[in-house]
Design an enzyme around this catalytic site. Structure first.
Site, short mmCIF file in Angstrom:
data_model
loop_
_atom_site.label_atom_id
_atom_site.label_comp_id
_atom_site.label_asym_id
_atom_site.label_seq_id
_atom_site.Cartn_x
_atom_site.Cartn_y
_atom_site.Cartn_z
CB CYS A 227 51.67 34.27 50.54
SG CYS A 227 50.34 33.12 50.90
NE ARG B 62 52.77 40.82 48.48
CZ ARG B 62 52.83 40.11 47.37
NH1 ARG B 62 52.03 39.08 47.21
NH2 ARG B 62 53.67 40.42 46.43
CD1 TRP C 110 44.81 36.26 52.99
CD2 TRP C 110 44.29 34.60 51.58
NE1 TRP C 110 43.48 36.36 52.70
CE2 TRP C 110 43.13 35.36 51.85
CE3 TRP C 110 44.20 33.49 50.73
CZ2 TRP C 110 41.89 35.05 51.28
CZ3 TRP C 110 42.96 33.19 50.16
CH2 TRP C 110 41.83 33.98 50.45
CG ASN D 244 54.66 33.79 48.34
OD1 ASN D 244 54.49 33.47 49.51
ND2 ASN D 244 54.97 35.02 47.97
N GLY D 245 52.60 30.37 46.31
CA GLY D 245 52.14 29.57 45.17
C GLY D 245 51.49 28.30 45.67
CD GLU E 247 40.28 50.70 29.93
OE1 GLU E 247 39.18 50.15 30.07
OE2 GLU E 247 41.00 51.06 30.88
CE LYS F 106 40.70 53.65 33.38
NZ LYS F 106 40.56 52.26 33.03
CD GLU G 30 37.69 54.18 36.04
OE1 GLU G 30 37.26 53.60 37.05
OE2 GLU G 30 38.45 53.63 35.23
CG HIS H 1 24.00 52.06 12.63
ND1 HIS H 1 23.20 51.69 11.57
CD2 HIS H 1 25.27 51.77 12.26
CE1 HIS H 1 23.96 51.17 10.61
NE2 HIS H 1 25.23 51.23 11.00
CE LYS I 21 43.17 48.84 41.55
NZ LYS I 21 43.12 49.37 40.17
O1 M6R Z 1 40.06 43.58 39.59
P1 M6R Z 1 39.29 43.43 38.29
O2 M6R Z 1 40.17 43.58 37.10
O3 M6R Z 1 38.46 42.19 38.25
O4 M6R Z 1 38.29 44.67 38.30
C1 M6R Z 1 37.32 44.81 37.30
C2 M6R Z 1 36.75 46.20 37.28
O5 M6R Z 1 36.11 46.46 38.50
C3 M6R Z 1 37.84 47.25 37.06
O6 M6R Z 1 38.57 46.98 35.90
C4 M6R Z 1 37.23 48.64 36.94
O7 M6R Z 1 36.45 48.72 35.80
C5 M6R Z 1 38.33 49.70 36.94
N1 M6R Z 1 38.16 50.58 38.05
C6 M6R Z 1 38.34 50.54 35.72
O8 M6R Z 1 39.39 51.46 35.75
#
Ligand code: M6R
Length: 613
Positions: free
Chosen positions: A2, A27, A79, A105-106, A486, A490, A493, A509, A608
């Site tokens: 929203c 959004r 929404w 909103n909320g 992490e 990065k 990907e 190991h 995304k």
């Molecule tokens: O929207 P979310 O945080 O639930 O998404 C989870 C993963 O799909 C997301 O963090 C994905 O691993 C990223 N693209 C990593 O950079």
């Protein structure tokens, strides 16, 4: 999902509001509406569908001079949550006198009880929404001062709100308030804008005021008066948005990812703002909706998520155990939903998701609720499905994250998890002074991150020298182990380099068999407990010819001596240090990918938001 826009000034309010709603359309929405003040009366137009449908309707049905004469109004994209996306359920909603209009909103969680109480007093409701109940409640509380009425009403509601209120009795004002749902006020020249998202403001002014939870603002064309809900004035500084609206959406950055990495001091400040209590040495996270007693009775925390959000949860696991003496575990959401997790009412399940739409995390939420656990979420996207279904939780306030590779959401997730652990820890384990010390460290996170971002150029130079590698290993211990995971995610990907994260002790190991001359090992060897052991593991890698890039604590000559290359991050609390360490690795990954000529913002095969299993 929203969006709110309010305008008071000298321009044609209706056109201004419609343009503002268009900027919030990303959004997702299903209906829209606006209310403007004309000759001391409120005129409302609403429509299901897109903002363009609302615009067409208002232009067709309203007298043309309303667009010229009305200079104050509020608007909303909805929404649907409570009731389908019909005209009658669209905002703004009016109180029973028709003199008060509200956009919201909320979710007002106790709206059913409030509605029943108001109905018993003769109020008639037109819609199925929780918002209309709040509009009527404000009207019911109005004894001649609408500001007081809003305060009084907001004291009675449970749940989250970002609101803008228009009243025919005081036509030169908009009243805005927030709890858990953002409101930002744009301060222009002779005009003021209220919005749920800065994207509706930045074309008009760079000067903004962010409301904190339980702030209530009386806004006129040339003033913003902010109080708390007890009518005590509070001071909120005017901030510069620092975004050049003319530089398109990337604000002059080559990629959204770089922009979002650089935004982190700001997004972290937003995530932290108003949430630390330096008197009690605790955190104020009203969205958690838990009493001190409920928190004290918790037996376990289970953190669920996917990808980067899962890694944030792994840092949280250390935080809950170290700070709150609470058994904590992390589960990949897809695994959790099918493995028959053993849960009870003393278990807190925290669903972590930037988008709030990830299918497996959403299913994990449903599974946990089914089993009677106490469920909350940690989401970035306001109004997202996970946020709504959990009904309680903490928003990240990181701002829209557009790059597929998550950056600022991760650091804000960790910051919020640290604040949750601080809050739980104060109730269970440590004393006020200890709490204050940690709160002060958390408060400095944006500054620590700023220091790392200043290293952008040297990190780019280091990355260039690693750019042609095909494999890389990331290692760390304790809370830096998930940061290693992490960092590797990065890199893989966005640069398509095969990168793996391991606990520093785990290499020998098995994976150490893969090390050859010059294989990169990115070792997080900050000066935190376990550093000496990590330095030992680094030597094992060096003995096999690996090339070591170390993340070390600034000034730690002992650690630097073990590295071929080093990036120094500021000295801070071991859990807090995970955030600047992650930022350094984000920059490293970004520059690796840039040197390799990769499509950084939209990497191959990735989306995304992952809304399928
Ligand atoms: O929207 P979310 O945080 O639930 O998404 C989870 C993963 O799909 C997301 O963090 C994905 O691993 C990223 N693209 C990593 O950079």
């Amino acid at each position: 999902m929203c969006g709110i826009v309010g305008y008071i000034g000298k321009a044609d309010a209706a056109s201004f509001l419609i343009n503002g709603l268009r900027r919030l359309e990303y959004r997702g929405d299903d209906s829209a509406g606006l209310a403007v003040m004309e000759d001391g009366r409120i005129a409302v137009a609403k429509s299901p569908g897109k903002v363009s449908t609302l615009s067409d309707r208002a232009r067709a049905e309203w007298p043309a001079d309303r667009f010229e004469r009305a200079t104050t109004g509020i608007a909303h994209t909805r929404w649907a949550t409570h009731g389908p996306p019909t005209e009658v359920n669209a905002h703004p909603h009016l109180d029973r006198s028709g003199a008060i209009a509200l956009v919201h909103n909320g979710i007002i969680e106790n709206y059913r009880g409030l509605r029943a109480r108001l109905e018993a007093k003769g109020h008639l409701f037109l819609s199925e929404t929780d918002t209309e109940v709040l509009a009527h409640l404000i009207g019911d509380c109005d004894k001649g001062d609408v500001f007081q009425a809003v305060c009084h009403a907001l004291h009675q509601v449970e749940g989250t709100f970002g609101i803008a209120v228009l009243t025919a009795r005081e036509p030169g004002k908009i009243i805005a308030a927030r709890r858990g749902s953002p409101i930002v006020i744009g301060v222009g020249e002779g005009e003021t804008i209220v919005a749920s998202d800065a994207s509706a403001i930045l074309a008009h002014t760079q000067r903004v005021i962010y409301l904190d939870d339980n702030d209530i603002a009386i806004v006129s064309a040339d003033s913003v008066d902010i109080r708390d809900l007890n009518n005590v004035p509070v001071i909120r500084e005017i901030a510069e948005l620092g975004i050049d609206a003319a530089a398109a959406e990337k604000d002059g950055y080559e990629h959204f990812m770089l922009k979002e990495i650089h935004e982190q001091p700001h997004s972290l400040a937003n995530a932290i703002r108003g949430r630390l209590d330096f008197n009690l040495g605790s955190a104020v996270l009203s969205g958690m909706g838990t009493s001190a007693r409920e928190l004290a009775e918790l037996g376990r925390v289970v953190l669920v998520g996917c990808g980067t959000s899962l890694h944030a949860g792994l840092v949280g696991e250390y935080a809950f155990e170290d700070l709150a003496d609470l058994h904590a575990e992390v589960q990949q959401a897809a695994e959790f939903r099918y493995r028959n997790p053993i849960l009870g009412s003393r278990d807190l399940v925290v669903a972590i998701s930037q988008s709030g739409e990830t299918a497996d995390t959403l299913a994990a939420v449903r599974e946990a609720r089914q089993k009677g656990a106490f469920v909350m979420s940690l989401c970035n996207v306001v109004g997202s499905t996970i946020a709504r279904e959990t009904g309680r939780g903490v928003y990240l306030h990181a701002g829209p994250e557009i790059s597929v590779a998550s950056t600022k959401a991760f650091t804000c997730q960790v910051a919020v998890l640290l604040m949750m652990a601080l809050k739980l820890g104060r109730g269970r384990r440590f004393c006020r002074d200890e709490g204050i010390r940690l709160a002060r460290e958390i408060e400095r996170i944006p500054q620590f991150v700023e220091e790392v971002i200043r290293l952008d150029e040297p990190i780019a130079a280091i990355a260039e020298s690693y750019a042609m590698t095909e494999h890389a290993f990331f290692i760390g211990r304790g809370p830096m182990f998930p940061v290693a995971l992490e960092g590797a995610l990065k890199v893989k990907e966005i640069s398509y380099i095969h990168a793996e994260g391991y606990h520093a002790a785990e290499l020998k190991h098995g994976p150490i068999a893969l090390l050859e001359k010059d294989t990169p090992v990115i070792a997080i060897a900050c000066d935190i407990p376990g550093k000496d052991k990590t330095l030992g593991n680094i030597e094992e890698c060096r003995a096999r010819g690996a090339r070591i890039l170390g993340l070390i604590t600034d000034g730690d000559q002992e650690a630097a001596a073990h590295m071929d290359d080093a990036i120094a991050i500021p000295r801070c609390h071991p859990l807090v240090a995970t955030i600047p360490a992650a930022v350094a690795l984000q920059l490293f990954a970004y520059h690796l990918a840039r040197h390799r000529g990769c499509e950084i913002d939209q990497p191959r095969n990735l989306a995304k938001s992952v809304t399928v299993e």
